[in-house]
Motif scaffolding. Structure first.
Motif, PDB file in Angstrom:
ATOM      1  N   ARG A   1      31.815-128.359 -69.451  1.00 16.47           N
ATOM      2  CA  ARG A   1      30.832-129.430 -69.315  1.00 16.47           C
ATOM      3  C   ARG A   1      29.418-128.865 -69.294  1.00 16.47           C
ATOM      4  O   ARG A   1      28.510-129.415 -69.900  1.00 16.47           O
ATOM      5  CB  ARG A   1      31.103-130.255 -68.054  1.00 16.47           C
ATOM      6  N   THR A   2      29.241-127.735 -68.606  1.00 15.94           N
ATOM      7  CA  THR A   2      27.922-127.099 -68.553  1.00 15.94           C
ATOM      8  C   THR A   2      27.501-126.636 -69.943  1.00 15.94           C
ATOM      9  O   THR A   2      26.366-126.850 -70.365  1.00 15.94           O
ATOM     10  CB  THR A   2      27.945-125.903 -67.582  1.00 15.94           C
TER      11      THR A   2
ATOM     12  N   GLY B   1      26.295-129.330 -72.025  1.00 18.05           N
ATOM     13  CA  GLY B   1      25.061-129.972 -71.558  1.00 18.05           C
ATOM     14  C   GLY B   1      25.316-131.244 -70.774  1.00 18.05           C
ATOM     15  O   GLY B   1      24.436-132.061 -70.618  1.00 18.05           O
TER      16      GLY B   1
ATOM     17  N   ASP C   1      26.151-133.272 -67.266  1.00 19.80           N
ATOM     18  CA  ASP C   1      25.833-133.124 -65.850  1.00 19.80           C
ATOM     19  C   ASP C   1      27.040-133.539 -65.034  1.00 19.80           C
ATOM     20  O   ASP C   1      27.604-134.615 -65.220  1.00 19.80           O
ATOM     21  CB  ASP C   1      24.623-133.992 -65.504  1.00 19.80           C
TER      22      ASP C   1
END
Length: 68
Positions: free
Chosen positions: A57-58, A61, A63
């Motif tokens: 997920r990071t 991009g 949150d």
């Protein structure tokens, strides 16, 4: 098959002579290494599914604060 027959022909169709001359042909295949060159998991990988999902997920991009 063609290459095998040629090599065997070069040794008078005698498997024992072939094995003596080309022992590497009869050696057991080495075990395939797991992971990187050291045999350890690749750097940056995680065995924890939650950590893996957060990392993905990071990288995408996204949150994590919007999770319910």
């Amino acid at each position: 098959m063609k290459a095998t027959r040629v090599i065997l022909d070069e040794h008078e169709n005698d498997v024992d002579k072939l094995e003596e001359a080309e022992s590497w042909l009869f050696a057991d295949a080495p075990a395939r290494a797991q992971g990187g060159k050291t045999g350890l998991p690749n750097a940056g990988t995680s065995s924890d599914e939650g950590k893996t999902m957060r990392r993905c997920r990071t990288l995408a991009g996204l949150d994590d604060s919007d999770e319910k």
